[in-house]
Write an enzyme that holds these catalytic residues in place. Structure first.
Site, PDB file in Angstrom:
ATOM      1  N   THR A  36       3.861  -2.159   6.901  1.00  0.00           N
ATOM      2  CA  THR A  36       4.525  -2.652   8.279  1.00  0.00           C
ATOM      3  C   THR A  36       4.799  -1.395   8.969  1.00  0.00           C
ATOM      4  O   THR A  36       4.799  -1.221  10.046  1.00  0.00           O
ATOM      5  CB  THR A  36       5.671  -3.376   7.724  1.00  0.00           C
ATOM      6  OG1 THR A  36       5.399  -4.452   6.655  1.00  0.00           O
ATOM      7  CG2 THR A  36       6.614  -3.907   8.888  1.00  0.00           C
TER       8      THR A  36
ATOM      9  N   CYS B 258       0.768  -5.880   1.767  1.00  0.00           N
ATOM     10  CA  CYS B 258       1.865  -5.357   1.811  1.00  0.00           C
ATOM     11  C   CYS B 258       1.971  -4.756   0.402  1.00  0.00           C
ATOM     12  O   CYS B 258       1.350  -5.436  -0.652  1.00  0.00           O
ATOM     13  CB  CYS B 258       3.047  -6.621   1.765  1.00  0.00           C
ATOM     14  SG  CYS B 258       4.678  -6.245   1.302  1.00  0.00           S
ATOM     15  N   THR B 259       2.617  -3.558   0.304  1.00  0.00           N
ATOM     16  CA  THR B 259       2.511  -2.910  -0.994  1.00  0.00           C
ATOM     17  C   THR B 259       3.353  -3.659  -2.333  1.00  0.00           C
ATOM     18  O   THR B 259       3.374  -3.331  -3.252  1.00  0.00           O
ATOM     19  CB  THR B 259       3.142  -1.388  -0.776  1.00  0.00           C
ATOM     20  OG1 THR B 259       4.310  -1.437  -0.222  1.00  0.00           O
ATOM     21  CG2 THR B 259       2.116  -0.539  -0.024  1.00  0.00           C
TER      22      THR B 259
ATOM     23  N   CYS C  90       3.730   1.883   3.035  1.00  0.00           N
ATOM     24  CA  CYS C  90       4.532   0.478   3.511  1.00  0.00           C
ATOM     25  C   CYS C  90       3.333   0.299   4.701  1.00  0.00           C
ATOM     26  O   CYS C  90       3.157   0.788   5.863  1.00  0.00           O
ATOM     27  CB  CYS C  90       5.706   0.576   4.315  1.00  0.00           C
ATOM     28  SG  CYS C  90       6.360  -0.645   4.962  1.00  0.00           S
TER      29      CYS C  90
ATOM     30  N   ASP D 179       9.030   3.746   1.451  1.00  0.00           N
ATOM     31  CA  ASP D 179       8.679   2.278   1.635  1.00  0.00           C
ATOM     32  C   ASP D 179      10.216   1.469   1.973  1.00  0.00           C
ATOM     33  O   ASP D 179      11.281   2.447   1.747  1.00  0.00           O
ATOM     34  CB  ASP D 179       8.186   1.439   0.473  1.00  0.00           C
ATOM     35  CG  ASP D 179       7.679   0.024   0.930  1.00  0.00           C
ATOM     36  OD1 ASP D 179       7.638  -0.386   2.194  1.00  0.00           O
ATOM     37  OD2 ASP D 179       7.708  -0.868  -0.070  1.00  0.00           O
TER      38      ASP D 179
HETATM   39  N1  DGL Z   1       6.107  -3.133   1.342  1.00  0.00           N
HETATM   40  C1  DGL Z   1       6.026  -3.149   2.780  1.00  0.00           C
HETATM   41  C2  DGL Z   1       4.780  -3.259   3.288  1.00  0.00           C
HETATM   42  O1  DGL Z   1       3.831  -2.889   2.909  1.00  0.00           O
HETATM   43  C3  DGL Z   1       7.103  -3.887   3.504  1.00  0.00           C
HETATM   44  C4  DGL Z   1       7.814  -4.863   2.614  1.00  0.00           C
HETATM   45  C5  DGL Z   1       8.888  -5.489   3.883  1.00  0.00           C
HETATM   46  O2  DGL Z   1      10.208  -4.773   3.685  1.00  0.00           O
HETATM   47  O3  DGL Z   1       8.923  -6.419   4.535  1.00  0.00           O
HETATM   48  O4  DGL Z   1       4.449  -4.057   4.594  1.00  0.00           O
END
Ligand code: DGL
Length: 265
Positions: free
Chosen positions: A78, A187-188, A76, A13
């Site tokens: 994103t 978002c994780t 992740c 991530d």
């Molecule tokens: N934890 C990530 C996600 O699930 C991204 C968080 C980030 O760096 O913006 O999208």
């Protein structure tokens, strides 16, 4: 059949959010070895372009391949929404992606209104918007891109503060007002904020994330490819950022001592 494919499961991530997925993986498959990479020099992924995400996540995947990973979990949303096809075309081992749990949320909703909280990039991604069209066409979907939440968690490990509460009210408040009965945590990083989100939306709104489903898909692929392990149990942690800070925050979030190493990619 018992096997001993000791090669690790690679998980990555932008930061500590992926630990919410790692937790589910370890719970379902405690006898695997893991390598976790937090690409913290690039956090937040949620404010990067598709090109940047492709470039940075390919570096992370190449590192995980160089460490002999047998499968990669992109923990992740994103990165998955913007780079998964690009990565799968270039990386020779299976990659499991993480996408917002729209379909399960639709199945759970009785009010016909669901909320989606994710990073700004995920919220406007064609990937998410197609998922919404495909599975939630008949629903009202309140799709909110949230700035700043992951930074606070990555930098401090803080899961409660006046600033965090202010941001969560700003993002989750309108979802509640619109009558949603399910909120997708897209978002994780956000599963770590569940208690705080609950304080804002109350106990009647379901909060869904994809952590358990990802662990199940990963396990299914390992079974199909005869690559499970029944004798591992270690996790190596790496960050492209500050290992002291990562270790401190990860130890808080995982409730156990974590010692990460620095890597340059
Ligand atoms: N934890 C990530 C996600 O699930 C991204 C968080 C980030 O760096 O913006 O999208």
């Amino acid at each position: 059949m018992d096997t001993h494919d000791n090669r690790p499961i690679g998980v990555f991530d932008s930061g500590v959010g992926g630990l919410s997925v790692l937790k589910e993986l370890i719970e379902l498959m405690p006898k695997e070895n893991y390598i976790f990479v937090a690409d913290q020099i690039n956090v937040p992924y949620g404010e990067k372009t598709k090109k940047e995400l492709e470039k940075e996540t390919l570096k992370v995947c190449n590192f995980l391949v160089s460490k002999n990973s047998k499968i990669i979990v992109a923990a992740c949303n994103t990165a998955t929404c913007y780079a998964i096809d690009f990565l799968r075309a270039r990386v020779k081992i299976p990659i499991v992606g993480t996408t917002p749990a729209i379909k399960p949320a639709v199945a759970e909703s009785k009010s016909g209104v669901i909320g989606v909280m994710s990073t700004p990039a995920t919220s406007k991604s064609p990937y998410l918007n197609n998922l919404i069209k495909e599975h939630a066409g008949s629903m009202k979907v309140i799709n909110i891109g949230c700035y700043g939440l992951e930074d606070i968690i990555d930098e401090t490990g803080m899961l409660d503060s006046p600033e965090l509460r202010r941001l969560l009210s700003k993002y989750a408040g309108p979802i509640k007002k619109a009558g949603a009965d399910v909120i997708v945590l897209g978002c994780t990083h956000y599963p770590f904020l569940k208690p705080q989100i609950r304080k804002i939306v109350g106990k009647h709104i379901k909060l869904v994330d994809s952590g358990k489903a990802i662990a199940k898909s990963t396990s299914a692929i390992l079974h199909e490819t005869n690559a499970i392990n029944d004798s591992g149990r270690k996790t190596d942690f790496y960050t492209t950022g500050d290992p002291k800070q990562f270790s401190k925050v990860a130890s808080i979030l995982l409730k156990k001592r974590v010692e990460a190493r620095h890597i340059e990619l």
